[in-house]
Scaffold this motif. Structure first.
Motif, PDB file in Angstrom:
ATOM      1  N   PHE A  26       0.783  -1.229   0.000  1.00  0.00           N
ATOM      2  CA  PHE A  26       0.000   0.000   0.000  1.00  0.00           C
ATOM      3  C   PHE A  26       0.820   1.287   0.000  1.00  0.00           C
ATOM      4  N   GLN A  27       2.100   1.212  -0.320  1.00  0.00           N
ATOM      5  CA  GLN A  27       2.923   2.420  -0.434  1.00  0.00           C
ATOM      6  C   GLN A  27       3.037   2.913  -1.869  1.00  0.00           C
ATOM      7  N   ASP A  28       3.152   2.003  -2.812  1.00  0.00           N
ATOM      8  CA  ASP A  28       3.368   2.367  -4.213  1.00  0.00           C
ATOM      9  C   ASP A  28       2.104   2.911  -4.862  1.00  0.00           C
ATOM     10  N   LYS A  29       2.309   3.746  -5.873  1.00  0.00           N
ATOM     11  CA  LYS A  29       1.183   4.340  -6.582  1.00  0.00           C
ATOM     12  C   LYS A  29       0.385   3.299  -7.370  1.00  0.00           C
ATOM     13  N   ASN A  30       1.081   2.367  -8.038  1.00  0.00           N
ATOM     14  CA  ASN A  30       0.426   1.341  -8.863  1.00  0.00           C
ATOM     15  C   ASN A  30       1.068  -0.031  -8.639  1.00  0.00           C
ATOM     16  N   PRO A  31       0.852  -0.638  -7.485  1.00  0.00           N
ATOM     17  CA  PRO A  31       1.495  -1.937  -7.254  1.00  0.00           C
ATOM     18  C   PRO A  31       0.938  -3.022  -8.184  1.00  0.00           C
ATOM     19  N   GLU A  32       1.769  -3.979  -8.489  1.00  0.00           N
ATOM     20  CA  GLU A  32       1.412  -5.047  -9.425  1.00  0.00           C
ATOM     21  C   GLU A  32       0.165  -5.813  -8.992  1.00  0.00           C
ATOM     22  N   TRP A  33       0.017  -6.076  -7.703  1.00  0.00           N
ATOM     23  CA  TRP A  33      -1.098  -6.906  -7.240  1.00  0.00           C
ATOM     24  C   TRP A  33      -2.456  -6.305  -7.598  1.00  0.00           C
ATOM     25  N   THR A  34      -2.529  -4.963  -7.706  1.00  0.00           N
ATOM     26  CA  THR A  34      -3.821  -4.338  -7.983  1.00  0.00           C
ATOM     27  C   THR A  34      -4.322  -4.630  -9.400  1.00  0.00           C
ATOM     28  N   LYS A  35      -3.401  -5.030 -10.280  1.00  0.00           N
ATOM     29  CA  LYS A  35      -3.788  -5.358 -11.654  1.00  0.00           C
ATOM     30  C   LYS A  35      -4.553  -6.678 -11.736  1.00  0.00           C
ATOM     31  N   TRP A  36      -4.496  -7.464 -10.667  1.00  0.00           N
ATOM     32  CA  TRP A  36      -5.120  -8.787 -10.627  1.00  0.00           C
ATOM     33  C   TRP A  36      -6.226  -8.866  -9.588  1.00  0.00           C
ATOM     34  N   ASN A  37      -6.575  -7.759  -8.977  1.00  0.00           N
ATOM     35  CA  ASN A  37      -7.501  -7.740  -7.849  1.00  0.00           C
ATOM     36  C   ASN A  37      -8.945  -7.524  -8.292  1.00  0.00           C
ATOM     37  N   GLU A  38      -9.405  -8.376  -9.175  1.00  0.00           N
ATOM     38  CA  GLU A  38     -10.765  -8.276  -9.698  1.00  0.00           C
ATOM     39  C   GLU A  38     -11.764  -8.655  -8.616  1.00  0.00           C
ATOM     40  N   PRO A  39     -12.864  -8.014  -8.447  1.00  0.00           N
ATOM     41  CA  PRO A  39     -13.419  -6.920  -9.240  1.00  0.00           C
ATOM     42  C   PRO A  39     -13.092  -5.540  -8.660  1.00  0.00           C
ATOM     43  N   ILE A  85     -21.956 -15.498   1.283  1.00  0.00           N
ATOM     44  CA  ILE A  85     -22.974 -14.965   0.385  1.00  0.00           C
ATOM     45  C   ILE A  85     -24.325 -15.499   0.851  1.00  0.00           C
ATOM     46  N   ASP A  86     -24.366 -16.816   1.154  1.00  0.00           N
ATOM     47  CA  ASP A  86     -25.584 -17.463   1.648  1.00  0.00           C
ATOM     48  C   ASP A  86     -25.181 -18.686   2.468  1.00  0.00           C
ATOM     49  N   GLU A  87     -25.315 -18.599   3.779  1.00  0.00           N
ATOM     50  CA  GLU A  87     -24.925 -19.721   4.641  1.00  0.00           C
ATOM     51  C   GLU A  87     -25.818 -20.940   4.441  1.00  0.00           C
ATOM     52  N   VAL A  88     -27.094 -20.728   4.105  1.00  0.00           N
ATOM     53  CA  VAL A  88     -28.025 -21.836   3.903  1.00  0.00           C
ATOM     54  C   VAL A  88     -27.548 -22.738   2.765  1.00  0.00           C
ATOM     55  N   THR A  89     -27.105 -22.117   1.682  1.00  0.00           N
ATOM     56  CA  THR A  89     -26.642 -22.905   0.535  1.00  0.00           C
ATOM     57  C   THR A  89     -25.131 -23.163   0.584  1.00  0.00           C
ATOM     58  N   ARG A  90     -24.479 -22.699   1.652  1.00  0.00           N
ATOM     59  CA  ARG A  90     -23.035 -22.857   1.857  1.00  0.00           C
ATOM     60  C   ARG A  90     -22.228 -22.180   0.742  1.00  0.00           C
ATOM     61  N   TRP A  91     -22.707 -21.020   0.309  1.00  0.00           N
ATOM     62  CA  TRP A  91     -22.033 -20.228  -0.709  1.00  0.00           C
ATOM     63  C   TRP A  91     -21.103 -19.251   0.005  1.00  0.00           C
ATOM     64  N   LEU A  92     -19.821 -19.568  -0.052  1.00  0.00           N
ATOM     65  CA  LEU A  92     -18.806 -18.795   0.632  1.00  0.00           C
ATOM     66  C   LEU A  92     -17.859 -18.184  -0.391  1.00  0.00           C
ATOM     67  N   GLU A  93     -17.615 -16.889  -0.253  1.00  0.00           N
ATOM     68  CA  GLU A  93     -16.665 -16.205  -1.119  1.00  0.00           C
ATOM     69  C   GLU A  93     -15.335 -16.108  -0.373  1.00  0.00           C
ATOM     70  N   ILE A  94     -14.261 -16.514  -1.045  1.00  0.00           N
ATOM     71  CA  ILE A  94     -12.930 -16.477  -0.446  1.00  0.00           C
ATOM     72  C   ILE A  94     -12.030 -15.629  -1.333  1.00  0.00           C
ATOM     73  N   GLY A  95     -11.250 -14.770  -0.694  1.00  0.00           N
ATOM     74  CA  GLY A  95     -10.290 -13.950  -1.425  1.00  0.00           C
ATOM     75  C   GLY A  95      -8.891 -14.183  -0.890  1.00  0.00           C
ATOM     76  N   ILE A  96      -7.933 -14.200  -1.780  1.00  0.00           N
ATOM     77  CA  ILE A  96      -6.523 -14.323  -1.401  1.00  0.00           C
ATOM     78  C   ILE A  96      -5.763 -13.217  -2.123  1.00  0.00           C
ATOM     79  N   VAL A  97      -4.974 -12.463  -1.376  1.00  0.00           N
ATOM     80  CA  VAL A  97      -4.100 -11.466  -1.979  1.00  0.00           C
ATOM     81  C   VAL A  97      -2.708 -11.656  -1.390  1.00  0.00           C
ATOM     82  N   ILE A  98      -1.743 -11.836  -2.256  1.00  0.00           N
ATOM     83  CA  ILE A  98      -0.330 -11.838  -1.865  1.00  0.00           C
ATOM     84  C   ILE A  98       0.247 -10.583  -2.498  1.00  0.00           C
ATOM     85  N   TYR A  99       0.669  -9.654  -1.659  1.00  0.00           N
ATOM     86  CA  TYR A  99       0.985  -8.309  -2.126  1.00  0.00           C
ATOM     87  C   TYR A  99       2.307  -8.185  -2.876  1.00  0.00           C
ATOM     88  N   ASN A 100       3.312  -8.919  -2.489  1.00  0.00           N
ATOM     89  CA  ASN A 100       4.629  -8.813  -3.109  1.00  0.00           C
ATOM     90  C   ASN A 100       4.792  -9.899  -4.173  1.00  0.00           C
TER      91      ASN A 100
END
Length: 115
Positions: A26-39, A85-100
């Motif tokens: 979070f120091q750089d103006k345009n770090p590489e990881w942000t190019k892959w951080n969809e959406p 997203i919905d515990e009843v249907t066990r719909w879980l959203e998982i995100g992984i970010v490795i910054y460097n």
């Protein structure tokens, strides 16, 4: 020592881990990881000081129960988040970010999902 031989853990964020994440992500103006951080391509903001980062909404989120710090030999290198997203249907959203990018392509994301 390869990344596969290093100790990989998931931990709650603390001040030390937050400093690692701020330096790598979070120091750089345009770090590489942000190019892959969809959406979230347009949500990035650089923080010039750790104090600014420490008092930001990003830090509030990282400190929440939804996030864990990815630690490699006790250095914070990324985050894993979970949101139901919905515990009843066990719909879980998982995100992984490795910054460097130094830690990309070594299997860390796959190892973290198993943890």
């Amino acid at each position: 020592m390869t990344q596969k031989n290093k100790l990989l853990t998931l931990s709650s964020f603390n001040s030390q881990y937050l400093k690692h994440i701020w330096r790598d992500g979070f120091q750089d103006k345009n770090p590489e990881w942000t190019k892959w951080n969809e959406p979230y391509f347009n949500d990035y903001y650089a923080y010039l000081s750790f104090s600014q980062f420490e008092h930001s909404p990003i830090t509030d989120y990282l400190l929440s129960n939804s996030c864990k710090c990815i630690c490699l030999d006790e250095k914070g290198i990324g985050m894993v988040s979970k949101n139901w997203i919905d515990e009843v249907t066990r719909w879980l959203e998982i995100g992984i970010v490795i910054y460097n990018p130094t830690y990309w392509h070594g299997g860390i994301g796959s190892r973290v999902l198993k943890i």
